[in-house]
Design a protein around this motif. Structure first.
Motif, PDB file in Angstrom:
ATOM      1  N   SER A 176      -6.729 -44.657 -49.028  1.00  0.00           N
ATOM      2  CA  SER A 176      -6.009 -45.624 -49.866  1.00  0.00           C
ATOM      3  C   SER A 176      -4.505 -45.490 -49.655  1.00  0.00           C
ATOM      4  CB  SER A 176      -6.351 -45.401 -51.348  1.00  0.00           C
ATOM      5  OG  SER A 176      -7.690 -45.745 -51.629  1.00  0.00           O
ATOM      6  N   ARG A 177      -4.051 -44.263 -49.487  1.00  0.00           N
ATOM      7  CA  ARG A 177      -2.622 -44.051 -49.227  1.00  0.00           C
ATOM      8  C   ARG A 177      -2.213 -44.623 -47.880  1.00  0.00           C
ATOM      9  NH1 ARG A 177      -1.729 -37.840 -51.564  1.00  0.00           N
ATOM     10  NH2 ARG A 177      -1.952 -38.408 -53.780  1.00  0.00           N
ATOM     11  N   VAL A 178      -3.120 -44.585 -46.903  1.00  0.00           N
ATOM     12  CA  VAL A 178      -2.829 -45.217 -45.615  1.00  0.00           C
ATOM     13  C   VAL A 178      -2.615 -46.720 -45.813  1.00  0.00           C
ATOM     14  CG1 VAL A 178      -3.745 -45.783 -43.336  1.00  0.00           C
ATOM     15  CG2 VAL A 178      -4.043 -43.469 -44.257  1.00  0.00           C
ATOM     16  N   LEU A 179      -3.421 -47.323 -46.685  1.00  0.00           N
ATOM     17  CA  LEU A 179      -3.296 -48.753 -46.987  1.00  0.00           C
ATOM     18  C   LEU A 179      -2.138 -49.051 -47.935  1.00  0.00           C
ATOM     19  CD1 LEU A 179      -7.038 -49.817 -47.428  1.00  0.00           C
ATOM     20  CD2 LEU A 179      -5.522 -50.381 -45.525  1.00  0.00           C
ATOM     21  N   GLU A 180      -1.516 -47.957 -48.464  1.00  0.00           N
ATOM     22  CA  GLU A 180      -0.364 -48.070 -49.374  1.00  0.00           C
ATOM     23  C   GLU A 180      -0.739 -48.740 -50.685  1.00  0.00           C
ATOM     24  OE1 GLU A 180       2.907 -49.841 -47.217  1.00  0.00           O
ATOM     25  OE2 GLU A 180       2.394 -48.746 -45.394  1.00  0.00           O
ATOM     26  N   VAL A 181      -1.944 -48.465 -51.156  1.00  0.00           N
ATOM     27  CA  VAL A 181      -2.411 -48.972 -52.446  1.00  0.00           C
ATOM     28  C   VAL A 181      -2.624 -47.783 -53.384  1.00  0.00           C
ATOM     29  CG1 VAL A 181      -3.445 -51.081 -51.542  1.00  0.00           C
ATOM     30  CG2 VAL A 181      -4.787 -48.973 -51.572  1.00  0.00           C
ATOM     31  N   ASP A 182      -3.063 -48.060 -54.614  1.00  0.00           N
ATOM     32  CA  ASP A 182      -3.295 -46.991 -55.578  1.00  0.00           C
ATOM     33  C   ASP A 182      -4.282 -45.971 -55.021  1.00  0.00           C
ATOM     34  OD1 ASP A 182      -1.626 -48.270 -57.332  1.00  0.00           O
ATOM     35  OD2 ASP A 182      -3.251 -49.222 -58.471  1.00  0.00           O
ATOM     36  N   ASP A 183      -4.109 -44.708 -55.423  1.00  0.00           N
ATOM     37  CA  ASP A 183      -4.950 -43.631 -54.895  1.00  0.00           C
ATOM     38  C   ASP A 183      -6.443 -43.903 -55.046  1.00  0.00           C
ATOM     39  OD1 ASP A 183      -2.753 -42.223 -54.100  1.00  0.00           O
ATOM     40  OD2 ASP A 183      -2.930 -40.633 -55.588  1.00  0.00           O
ATOM     41  N   SER A 274     -10.003 -52.900 -44.405  1.00  0.00           N
ATOM     42  CA  SER A 274      -8.663 -52.576 -43.908  1.00  0.00           C
ATOM     43  C   SER A 274      -8.099 -53.653 -42.981  1.00  0.00           C
ATOM     44  CB  SER A 274      -8.690 -51.235 -43.157  1.00  0.00           C
ATOM     45  OG  SER A 274      -9.381 -51.369 -41.926  1.00  0.00           O
ATOM     46  N   GLY A 275      -8.841 -54.716 -42.790  1.00  0.00           N
ATOM     47  CA  GLY A 275      -8.370 -55.759 -41.894  1.00  0.00           C
ATOM     48  C   GLY A 275      -8.231 -55.293 -40.459  1.00  0.00           C
ATOM     49  N   TRP A 316      -6.143 -57.710 -49.425  1.00  0.00           N
ATOM     50  CA  TRP A 316      -4.919 -58.486 -49.216  1.00  0.00           C
ATOM     51  C   TRP A 316      -3.741 -57.954 -50.008  1.00  0.00           C
ATOM     52  CZ3 TRP A 316      -5.408 -60.990 -45.011  1.00  0.00           C
ATOM     53  CH2 TRP A 316      -6.604 -61.620 -44.661  1.00  0.00           C
ATOM     54  N   ASP A 317      -3.988 -57.184 -51.074  1.00  0.00           N
ATOM     55  CA  ASP A 317      -2.880 -56.625 -51.848  1.00  0.00           C
ATOM     56  C   ASP A 317      -2.326 -55.346 -51.236  1.00  0.00           C
ATOM     57  OD1 ASP A 317      -5.320 -55.541 -52.421  1.00  0.00           O
ATOM     58  OD2 ASP A 317      -5.034 -55.434 -54.596  1.00  0.00           O
ATOM     59  N   SER A 318      -2.835 -54.947 -50.083  1.00  0.00           N
ATOM     60  CA  SER A 318      -2.304 -53.782 -49.374  1.00  0.00           C
ATOM     61  C   SER A 318      -0.964 -54.133 -48.730  1.00  0.00           C
ATOM     62  CB  SER A 318      -3.285 -53.319 -48.288  1.00  0.00           C
ATOM     63  OG  SER A 318      -2.635 -52.515 -47.322  1.00  0.00           O
ATOM     64  N   PRO A 319       0.114 -53.411 -49.069  1.00  0.00           N
ATOM     65  CA  PRO A 319       1.403 -53.657 -48.403  1.00  0.00           C
ATOM     66  C   PRO A 319       1.325 -53.491 -46.889  1.00  0.00           C
ATOM     67  CG  PRO A 319       1.733 -52.348 -50.388  1.00  0.00           C
ATOM     68  CD  PRO A 319       0.248 -52.423 -50.169  1.00  0.00           C
ATOM     69  N   GLY A 325      -0.200 -57.437 -40.969  1.00  0.00           N
ATOM     70  CA  GLY A 325      -1.292 -58.353 -40.708  1.00  0.00           C
ATOM     71  C   GLY A 325      -2.583 -57.632 -40.385  1.00  0.00           C
ATOM     72  N   CYS A 326      -3.559 -58.370 -39.871  1.00  0.00           N
ATOM     73  CA  CYS A 326      -4.864 -57.807 -39.541  1.00  0.00           C
ATOM     74  C   CYS A 326      -5.017 -57.702 -38.020  1.00  0.00           C
ATOM     75  CB  CYS A 326      -5.985 -58.678 -40.111  1.00  0.00           C
ATOM     76  SG  CYS A 326      -5.985 -58.768 -41.922  1.00  0.00           S
ATOM     77  N   PHE A 327      -5.871 -56.791 -37.610  1.00  0.00           N
ATOM     78  CA  PHE A 327      -6.102 -56.556 -36.187  1.00  0.00           C
ATOM     79  C   PHE A 327      -7.439 -57.173 -35.793  1.00  0.00           C
ATOM     80  CE2 PHE A 327      -2.944 -53.404 -37.147  1.00  0.00           C
ATOM     81  CZ  PHE A 327      -2.206 -53.279 -35.981  1.00  0.00           C
TER      82      PHE A 327
END
Length: 395
Positions: A176-183, A274-275, A316-319, A325-327
């Motif tokens: 989750s931290r990799v995605l920069e969202v809440d833990d 994770s897109g 989509w709420d992941s900074p 963007g997505c890969f």
């Protein structure tokens, strides 16, 4: 800091012979170079340590989709006790229980006993792989598990609960931290929370050495290249070296034995959520090298599952996703995106995992004329379509 695993007492239980790990291979093999994550550092009070850990995890799951996990809370002795119980199951399961608990993968689940004869409900060609798979229903009733392990079910339950509620939850915290969202984003919004094993399963597998007459089957393959359909797969590293992963250079490489470590791989669900930032890497099980050709391979695997009703969309709420963007170069994400672009509803997690199981291909299967061979970026692939989603596997 997370509490270490504290298993139930073994007092008053039948004697269980201790599992002895076989020797590691003597050959100089071509090994995948995987990152190692120290899970104890996820709760470090030093922000710089955590930042570095997140950076390492980001590189590992984007580039390899596989990593080693150490210091996760289970000691080597505790782990070997679980292997001893799995060995006891395969040694002592009765013929009556094999019949009574026979699996039915065509139903979309692997629950129960798999005999060493292929991956279909009915008996197929010998493949030398026996399994017992514990789903939620196996934890609900002793009638669903072999009689020989009834005295040890409290230990198996405690082990599963620790893997799902502690180890996997901390791992998802890091991701989750990799995605920069809440833990707790992935734990709260993606992972299932029902029973000791949630919507996943625990596998006790035993790979017998190939018999001479079967050794040429699919050039020594025990399981075809595939990706897992859940969130994370926790495989306990063993000396008998059979697991291979498909690298970005389109080469198969072995995964090296690391005593006590977990070999973690990303499933389709996390690649989609994770897109495409996380990679669900194809992997397969091959025959071991010659120095281990007469060894049995005992395997313990925890397949973690996401919520069955979840339709897998990027967070989509992941900074991170908003910024980069997505890969679409990745397998699962690219194929699901293509379906979405056509205006079709993508499968739910439950639909995806059940069709993936029911349609599993195995080296013992008879050649299927319906399989289509295609060339992707110069690589020969077999193409199948599940619920409108194209699945590619290296030939």
């Amino acid at each position: 800091m997370a509490a270490p695993f504290n298993p139930p007492s073994t007092a008053g239980k039948p004697d269980v012979p201790t599992w002895v790990p076989p020797p590691a291979p003597t050959e100089d093999l071509d090994y995948a170079k995987l990152h190692t994550i120290d899970l104890a550092l996820v709760d470090s009070p030093d922000p710089a340590v955590v930042v570095q850990l997140v950076a390492t995890a980001k590189e590992a799951i984007r580039d390899d989709g596989f990593l080693y996990l150490v210091n996760y809370g289970v000691s080597l002795d505790q782990l070997h006790r679980q292997f001893s119980i799995a060995q006891y199951l395969h040694t002592n399961i009765s013929e009556a229980d094999k019949e009574r608990l026979h699996w039915d993968p065509q139903s979309g689940v692997y629950a129960g006993y798999k005999p060493p004869f292929g991956w279909r409900t009915i008996k197929g060609k010998p493949d030398g792989i026996s399994q017992f798979n514990f789903y939620d229903e196996q934890f609900q009733s002793l009638d669903k598990v072999p009689t020989c392990i009834h005295p040890f079910m409290d230990e198996i339950v405690a082990f599963c609960e620790y893997l799902t509620r502690s180890v996997n939850r901390r791992l998802l915290k890091l991701f989750s931290r990799v995605l920069e969202v809440d833990d707790d984003y992935l734990w709260n919004h993606v992972e299932s929370h029902s029973g000791p094993i949630n919507e996943g399963y625990l596998r006790h597998a035993l790979f017998y050495p190939f018999k001479t007459q079967d050794s040429g089957m699919s050039k020594g393959l025990r399981m075809f290249g595939h990706t897992d359909f859940g969130t994370t797969t926790l495989l306990f590293s063993v000396p008998v070296t059979c697991l291979q992963i498909w690298g970005r250079d389109q080469q198969w490489r072995y995964v090296k034995y690391s005593p006590g470590a977990l070999v973690v791989n990303i499933g389709d669900t996390l690649e989609l959520v994770s897109g495409g930032h996380f990679r669900a890497t194809r992997h397969r099980v091959h025959s071991p090298p010659e120095s281990q050709s007469t060894f049995e391979r005992l395997s313990l695997v925890c397949f973690n599952g996401s919520r069955g009703d979840l339709r897998m969309e990027p967070a989509w709420d992941s900074p991170l996703i908003q910024r980069e963007g997505c890969f679409e170069s990745q397998g699962a994400y690219k194929e699901f995106q293509a379906l979405r672009n056509q205006g079709h509803a993508i499968p739910t997690n439950k639909e995806w995992r059940e069709i993936s199981i029911a349609k599993t291909r195995h080296p013992t299967d008879d050649p299927e004329k319906s399989l289509k061979e295609v060339v992707v970026d110069g690589v020969r692939m077999l193409e199948v379509v599940h619920l409108g989603v194209r699945v590619l596997q290296p030939v």
